[in-house]
Scaffold this motif. Structure first.
Motif, PDB file in Angstrom:
ATOM      1  N   GLU A  49     -10.253   7.626   0.437  1.00  0.00           N
ATOM      2  CA  GLU A  49      -8.851   7.198   0.479  1.00  0.00           C
ATOM      3  C   GLU A  49      -8.313   7.010   1.896  1.00  0.00           C
ATOM      4  O   GLU A  49      -7.460   6.177   2.142  1.00  0.00           O
ATOM      5  N   TYR A  53       0.810  -1.226   0.000  1.00  0.00           N
ATOM      6  CA  TYR A  53       0.000   0.000   0.000  1.00  0.00           C
ATOM      7  C   TYR A  53       0.844   1.278   0.000  1.00  0.00           C
ATOM      8  O   TYR A  53       0.338   2.353  -0.319  1.00  0.00           O
ATOM      9  N   SER A  72       2.572   3.573  -5.077  1.00  0.00           N
ATOM     10  CA  SER A  72       1.451   4.279  -5.708  1.00  0.00           C
ATOM     11  C   SER A  72       0.554   3.243  -6.389  1.00  0.00           C
ATOM     12  O   SER A  72       1.033   2.196  -6.834  1.00  0.00           O
ATOM     13  N   PRO A  73      -0.760   3.502  -6.473  1.00  0.00           N
ATOM     14  CA  PRO A  73      -1.691   2.510  -7.000  1.00  0.00           C
ATOM     15  C   PRO A  73      -1.271   1.939  -8.362  1.00  0.00           C
ATOM     16  O   PRO A  73      -1.463   0.758  -8.623  1.00  0.00           O
ATOM     17  N   GLU A  74      -0.625   2.747  -9.209  1.00  0.00           N
ATOM     18  CA  GLU A  74      -0.256   2.253 -10.545  1.00  0.00           C
ATOM     19  C   GLU A  74       0.902   1.253 -10.485  1.00  0.00           C
ATOM     20  O   GLU A  74       1.026   0.387 -11.347  1.00  0.00           O
ATOM     21  N   THR A  75       1.784   1.432  -9.496  1.00  0.00           N
ATOM     22  CA  THR A  75       2.985   0.591  -9.485  1.00  0.00           C
ATOM     23  C   THR A  75       2.902  -0.551  -8.470  1.00  0.00           C
ATOM     24  O   THR A  75       3.833  -1.326  -8.341  1.00  0.00           O
ATOM     25  N   ARG A  76       1.783  -0.639  -7.769  1.00  0.00           N
ATOM     26  CA  ARG A  76       1.654  -1.664  -6.737  1.00  0.00           C
ATOM     27  C   ARG A  76       1.808  -3.070  -7.300  1.00  0.00           C
ATOM     28  O   ARG A  76       1.180  -3.420  -8.283  1.00  0.00           O
TER      29      ARG A  76
END
Ligand code: F0G
Length: 482
Positions: A356, A310, A313-317
């Protein structure tokens, strides 16, 4: 006034739902992972829509009234029968005093030091002294139901454990007795002596393997895939249902208003945080609560795969298990939590409803965990190392500014402090190896002090001994005579 002792007559249809491929399976056989894709399940009540027809106020009144029930089956976590496993019969429910654990406000001095109002929910006050009993009460009730329907004459229950799951599984198996028998698999030397004494005392078969919990987990998974055993790790979705009761009790304690509450929960195999999210989501769906509390998972930097996921960042998780390092939060020292897919699925729903900030994971240092546990317990709490981890998490969240001083927090003290007395001892005696990275604050060390010697007891008569001991005590305490 409703009859609070009447066992509900309603029954619902339930199914396992695979979180990977969405396949569904009937709830009348014991499944752990999807036969099609291997992913984990959550249990779903197919008649949940019918529950929504009941007004929220009526649900609240029902649960509030049941808090005074004298019916054994409704005294524990099955107070919330309709939200948990509403296919079981009254005769199947196992109750050993689990649930209804107290919420204890932080001692005033502790609250002042930390800087915001908070409380501990003492889940160490469950029968085997950890939160695991919530899930076991449900899993064992379900097993009894299954045994009855199938006329099974012997069922071996197995689990891998960092200590508490095995203590709980062995306790419930010993209570239920035939046809259930308990076998537990532990990482040798990585379970505290108190935790180890529990399955031994309950008469379970206790097996040990070199390695860590993650190694043991793979072995029991292999066993459950290839042999006839009942797996009791939180892969077993019935455990999750029982642990949802933590959310129900919390909401009820705060009079069904948890809008400004921040919960801190230690994350190991991730079953507990899964269950807590699932429980609050159900309450929200029924309108029993109108907004979700904020939820903070806490992990030690020595076992932090969920934090790392977590933190990206959401794109690279990307999900990556970690290799654990020795941790004082030993019960949560898990590098590849089996419930991670559940966390990912539920956290997405939780965030979509609560925003969030509704679900976050914080990381803490080993030093902070120990310092926080001792701090809490020196203020009259009974936090285990994982309970210390929660307080350290709260302190870090405050320092990071992700929680405000106008909010209030509830920390999960997942086990009783006595189970982790050895870590306290290591702190007091400066006995931690370098792998932990814990340097004790020597002013906190506490040792027993001898007053007289054995010879005094052997040579003095009772009266003289009492007087000499009292004088020694008065001198030690610098008492003045009255
Ligand atoms: N706190 C305590 C006292 C525990 O025993 C555990 C897990 C956790 C926190 C973490 O909870 O796994 O649901 O994320 N103990 C398990 C066991 C793994 O085997 O006793 P989780």
């Amino acid at each position: 006034m409703a009859n609070t002792d009447a066992f509900p007559a309603m029954r619902c249809r339930m199914e396992y739902v695979c979180l990977g491929c969405g396949a569904r399976y009937p709830a009348d056989s014991l499944l752990y992972t999807c036969p099609l894709c291997g992913d984990v399940f959550l249990l779903e009540n197919l008649d949940f829509a019918a529950l929504k027809e009941r007004p929220a106020a009526s649900w609240r009144a029902l649960f509030d009234n049941r808090a005074g029930s004298r019916a054994t089956a409704l005294r524990g976590v099955f107070r919330y029968y309709e939200l948990m496993a509403p296919l079981l019969d009254e005769e199947d429910i196992v109750y050993l005093g689990e649930g209804a654990t107290p919420v204890i406000e932080a001692a005033p001095a502790l609250r002042a030091g930390v800087g915001l109002p908070f409380a501990y929910k003492n889940d160490g006050q469950n029968p085997s002294a950890s939160f695991k009993d919530r899930g076991m009460a449900c899993a064992f009730s379900y097993l009894k139901w299954l045994c009855r329907r199938n006329n099974w004459d012997e069922v071996l229950t197995v689990c891998a454990s960092t200590g508490d799951t095995s203590a709980s599984a062995a306790l419930y198996a010993a209570y239920v007795g035939a046809p259930l028998k308990s076998v537990v698999l532990l990482p040798g030397g990585k379970v505290t002596p108190q935790q180890l004494s529990q399955p031994l005392g309950s008469g379970a078969t206790v097996l040990e393997l070199p390695g860590v919990f993650d190694d043991c987990m793979k072995v029991v998974e292999h066993l459950a895939e290839n042999y006839r055993v009942a797996l009791l790790n939180s892969k077993n979705s019935w455990r999750i249902l029982g642990q949802e009761s933590y959310a129900y009790e919390t909401a009820q304690w705060y009079n069904w208003d948890v809008a400004d509450l921040c919960l801190f929960v230690p994350v190991g195999n991730a079953g507990n945080i899964t269950a807590i999210m699932s429980g609050f989501l159900k309450l929200r769906e029924l309108g029993v609560i109108t907004s979700l509390p904020r939820l903070f998972g806490v992990q030690s930097e020595h076992a932090d795969p969920v934090y790392r996921y977590y933190a990206a960042s959401p794109e690279t998780r990307q999900w990556r298990p970690v290799r654990v390092r020795p941790s004082v939060a030993q019960a949560a020292m898990i590098g590849n939590p089996v419930s991670f897919p559940r966390v990912r699925a539920l956290a997405a729903r939780y965030i979509s409803l609560g925003g969030e900030k509704a679900f976050q994971v914080v990381q803490v240092k080993e030093q902070q965990i120990m310092d926080a546990m001792l701090l809490a317990n020196r203020h009259g709490h009974i936090a285990c190392t994982q309970g210390g981890e929660c307080l350290a998490g709260l302190q870090n969240a405050l320092a990071l500014g992700i929680i405000g001083r106008n909010e209030r927090a509830l920390l999960d003290a997942t086990a009783h402090s006595l189970k982790f007395a050895g870590f306290q001892e290591l702190y007091f005696t400066d006995g931690f190896g370098p792998e932990y990275g814990v340097t004790p604050d020597k002013t906190l060390a506490n040792r027993p002090e001898a007053l007289l010697c054995e010879e005094d007891r052997a040579t003095l008569d009772d009266e003289a001994y009492t007087r000499r001991a009292a004088r020694a005590m008065a001198a030690r305490l610098r008492l003045s005579a009255k």
